[in-house]
Design a protein around this motif. Sequence first.
Motif, mmCIF file in Angstrom:
data_model
loop_
_atom_site.group_PDB
_atom_site.id
_atom_site.type_symbol
_atom_site.label_atom_id
_atom_site.label_comp_id
_atom_site.label_asym_id
_atom_site.label_seq_id
_atom_site.Cartn_x
_atom_site.Cartn_y
_atom_site.Cartn_z
ATOM 1 N N TRP A 1 -0.670 19.442 -3.176
ATOM 2 C CA TRP A 1 0.506 18.661 -3.708
ATOM 3 C C TRP A 1 1.624 19.021 -3.606
ATOM 4 O O TRP A 1 2.578 18.391 -3.123
ATOM 5 N N CYS B 1 6.008 12.271 -2.748
ATOM 6 C CA CYS B 1 6.291 10.997 -3.084
ATOM 7 C C CYS B 1 4.943 10.840 -4.448
ATOM 8 O O CYS B 1 4.182 9.994 -4.495
ATOM 9 N N ALA B 2 5.274 11.772 -5.242
ATOM 10 C CA ALA B 2 4.350 11.728 -6.470
ATOM 11 C C ALA B 2 4.551 10.441 -7.446
ATOM 12 O O ALA B 2 5.658 9.707 -7.274
ATOM 13 N N GLU B 3 3.764 10.351 -8.241
ATOM 14 C CA GLU B 3 3.780 9.199 -9.006
ATOM 15 C C GLU B 3 4.789 9.381 -10.280
ATOM 16 O O GLU B 3 5.026 10.484 -10.605
ATOM 17 N N GLN B 4 5.822 7.998 -10.220
ATOM 18 C CA GLN B 4 6.726 8.212 -11.216
ATOM 19 C C GLN B 4 6.240 8.151 -12.685
ATOM 20 O O GLN B 4 5.217 7.968 -12.882
ATOM 21 N N MET C 1 1.421 15.390 -0.690
ATOM 22 C CA MET C 1 1.573 14.226 -1.607
ATOM 23 C C MET C 1 2.756 14.455 -2.521
ATOM 24 O O MET C 1 3.276 13.424 -3.017
ATOM 25 N N PHE D 1 5.174 10.695 -14.292
ATOM 26 C CA PHE D 1 4.536 11.742 -14.620
ATOM 27 C C PHE D 1 4.720 12.996 -13.766
ATOM 28 O O PHE D 1 4.561 13.031 -12.644
ATOM 29 N N GLU D 2 5.357 13.849 -14.306
ATOM 30 C CA GLU D 2 5.889 15.257 -13.589
ATOM 31 C C GLU D 2 4.662 16.206 -13.752
ATOM 32 O O GLU D 2 4.344 16.431 -14.972
#
Lengths: 218, 218, 218, 218
Positions: free
Chosen positions: A183, A190-193, A187, A195-196
Motif C-alpha cells: 500500500w 492512487c488510493a481510493e478517494q 497502490m 477513504f483514508e
Amino acid sequence: MHLLKQKIEEVCAKRKRRKEARPGELLEAALDLFVERGFAATRADDVAARAGVSKGTLFLYFGSKEELFKAVVRENISGRFRLWNTEFETFEGSTPDMLRYAMNAWWTNVGATKASGITKLMMSEAGNFPELAAFYQDEVIRPGNALIRRILQRGIDRGEFRAINIEYGIYSVLTPMMFLTMWKHSMGACAEQGFELVPEDYIAAQLDTLLGGLCTKP
Amino acid sequence: MHLLKQKIEEVCAKRKRRKEARPGELLEAALDLFVERGFAATRADDVAARAGVSKGTLFLYFGSKEELFKAVVRENISGRFRLWNTEFETFEGSTPDMLRYAMNAWWTNVGATKASGITKLMMSEAGNFPELAAFYQDEVIRPGNALIRRILQRGIDRGEFRAINIEYGIYSVLTPMMFLTMWKHSMGACAEQGFELVPEDYIAAQLDTLLGGLCTKP
Amino acid sequence: MHLLKQKIEEVCAKRKRRKEARPGELLEAALDLFVERGFAATRADDVAARAGVSKGTLFLYFGSKEELFKAVVRENISGRFRLWNTEFETFEGSTPDMLRYAMNAWWTNVGATKASGITKLMMSEAGNFPELAAFYQDEVIRPGNALIRRILQRGIDRGEFRAINIEYGIYSVLTPMMFLTMWKHSMGACAEQGFELVPEDYIAAQLDTLLGGLCTKP
Amino acid sequence: MHLLKQKIEEVCAKRKRRKEARPGELLEAALDLFVERGFAATRADDVAARAGVSKGTLFLYFGSKEELFKAVVRENISGRFRLWNTEFETFEGSTPDMLRYAMNAWWTNVGATKASGITKLMMSEAGNFPELAAFYQDEVIRPGNALIRRILQRGIDRGEFRAINIEYGIYSVLTPMMFLTMWKHSMGACAEQGFELVPEDYIAAQLDTLLGGLCTKP
DNA sequence: AATGAATGAGTATTCATTCAT
DNA sequence: AATGAATGAATACTCATTCAT
C-alpha cells in the motif's frame, strides 16, 4: 614526534570519516531510488548524483549496479530478530497482547520506515535475482516466520488460541504487514478517494478480526 | 509498380483473416513476459519472438512498448464483476458460505490463471505507470472492494458477522488473495523447503481464521 | 503468380546482396583499423563509420569487439595451403627454384596484400588472445611449417641441400617473410633514410644468402 | 601548520634516499607489464601495484602513461654499442667466428634478458608512437646495422665472405635475433608440441645455414 | 499487412589523471 | 615525497523504434 602522529591521525580521521561515510550515503541514495523507480529504471548516474558524488565514485565502492542493489538489500536487513526474540521470551502479558505489540512494533520500526521499501523491492525483482531472493528468504522470511510461529504456538499452548494449522496461520499475521508495505509503496499513491487508510487503525482492525473472527459468537 | 502492390495485397488476403488474431497473440506473449520479468527487463524482441512474429509487426500494432504494456493490463481486466454481482444477488446460502464460495471462485477463475499475473504486474510497476494504476483502481480495485463490502454488509445485516469496521474488513478478505498472487509470481519460486503451500488449503485455512478468529470463544 | 514471386525475389536479392555484403565490408574496415592501430586503440565506432554503417549494425553482425577481431583473423586465413600443396606436388624444377618460387608467390599473394596485416596483429596481440593464438597456430603456423618442411626435405632427398636440421631450417625460410611483414607494418614507416628496401630485391638477396651461404666455397 | 610540514619532511628524510630508486622500480614494473600485455592493456594501477607504490606516485614521476612508456623504452636502450664496437676492433679471429661470437653475445646479454622485451614492444606499438620509433631507429637500429655492416664488410674484405649485397645481408643476420625475440614474447607461449626450440641450438643452426648456405658445394 | 535490416540515443563501466591532505 | 579518494571523459554494448521493400 607524537605531535606529528597526532596531526596525521587528525587528518586521516577526517578523511576516514568521509571514506567510511561514502558507502552509507550511496546506499541511502540507492535505497530511495530503487524503491521509487525499481532496479532497471534507476540510473547509476542518479544514485551518484543524489549521494553527491561522481559516477566513478559509485563504482569505486560497488563493483556493479547489481552489487549495489545487493548491498542495499543486505544493509537494510537488520539483525532486529535477535532483539525481537529476546522480547518474546521476556514478554509477560497474554498472547493476544503480544501479537498486538508485535505488529505495532513492526509498523513503527520497519513498516513506517524506508526499510519497508526493500520488501517491495524484493517482491518486484525477486524473479530477476534468484540469488538475492534466496538470501532474503534466509535472512528475513525464515526468521520472521519462526518468530510468528513461536507466538502462535504460545497462544495455542496457553489455551488462548484455537488449535489452528500454524503454518497457514503464520500468513494470517504476515499478510496485513505485506499489504501495508505494498500500500505504502505501490497502490497507496492512487488510493481510493474518500477513504483514508490509517496504518495504525488498519492494524488494530486487522488484529480485531484476526483474533475475534468475523462471525458472531454462538 | 502498382501491379506489384496489387499482387502483394492479393497474396496477403488470407493473412488478413488472421489480422484480428495477431494482437491477441502478442498480448498473450507480452503478459507472460511482463509478469515473469517485469516491464523494463522484457525486450520487445522476445515478445515478438514468443508471438511468432517479427519485431516490426509488434510496433505495427502497438505504437510503443509502453502502449503494449497498457494494452496488456487493460485487456486482462475483464468485466467479470457484472457476473459476480449477479451471483451475489441470487445467492441463497449463509454469508460465511458466500464468502467461501467467492474466494474459491476467485482462485479458480483468476488466481490460478494467468490473469493473476496482472495483479503482480500492477504491484510491481504501479509507481512507474500512475495512469495505469488509476485505471486499475477504477476497473478492479473499486468494483472488487464494492463487492466485498456488499458481502460483509450482508453478513452484518443478517447478524452473521460482528459489527466490524467494514472498510478495514475488506482488506481482511483481500489480502489472502493478494498474498496468493505474490506467492505464485514472486516468492513462490524460492519457497521454504519442507512446507508446501497448497492454495486451496491455504484459502480454507484463511477463511477459517477469518471467520472464527484466532481466539477461543469465551 | 510467378510474376509476383519474381518481383519479390528481385527485391529480396537486392536486400540480400546488401545483407551478405555487410559483414564483408565490416571485416574489411576492421582489418584496416586493427592493423593500423592495434586492437585496443580501434574504436567500434570507427569500424562502423569506415564500413559506412552505424555502430548498432556492427553489433548486429558481431556480438562483441573481440568476436569481430576473431572473425577478421579467420576471414583472412585462406585455405591457400591446399593450392600450395598441390603446386608443390606438381612442381618440376629444382628445389632451389621451388624455394624461390614459393617465397615470391608468398610475397605476391600474402605479404604485399592487406592479409599480411593479420600476422602483425597476431604477433602484437597473441598474448592477450591465447585462444586466437592457438587457432592461428593450427590454421597458419602448422600448415605453413609443414609446407616448408616438405620443400627442405625434397632438397635434401634429391641431394640439392645439405643435411641440415630441418626443424631449425624452417625458420631460416620463415624469418625473411616475418621480417618483411613487420617491416611493412611497423618499422617501415620510419625507415632508414638513404636506403630503400625493395621487397622483391630483399627476397632475392635473402634467397641468395640462404641457398649459397655467406662463406666463399673452399 | 608549517610545523607539521617540517615534521613531515623530517620523517620522510629516510624515504628520500629511496627517492632515486623509485623511478627505477616503476620502470622495471612497467617494462614487464608493457611487454606482457601491450601498451593499451596495461593499467597504471597495475604498474604502481607491482612497483609497490600508489598510483599517485606513478604520476609524480611520469606525467602520463605515454611518458612512462617512452621512459621505459629509452631507459632500456643502452649504449651497449660502444663496448661492442670496441670488441669488434680488437677481435682477432676469423669473421665467421666473429659472427658466431656476436650472435651468442647478443643472446646472452640482450635476447635472454628482459631487455629483449622492448624490441617486442617496439614492433607492436611502433605505429602508435612514431616519435619513439624514430628514436629507436636512431639509437638501436642504425648502430646495430652499422655494426653488422662492419662485420660483413670485414668478411668480404678478408675474402672470407662472398661479395653479397651488404645492406640486404644485414637482415640475414638480424632476422634470427628478431625471430627469437618474438618467439620468446609472443608465439612461444603456444608453441608447437613435440618440438622444443632451444635458443642456443637455434642460433647455432642459423649460423650454420647462414655461413654455409643450404646448397651442397659443387 | 509483414518483415527485418538499420539506427542512435541511452547506460553501465573503466581508467588515466588530479589534488587535498 | 607520498597517498588514495575522487573524478569524468571515453567506450562497448543494448534495445526501442523506424522504414524501405
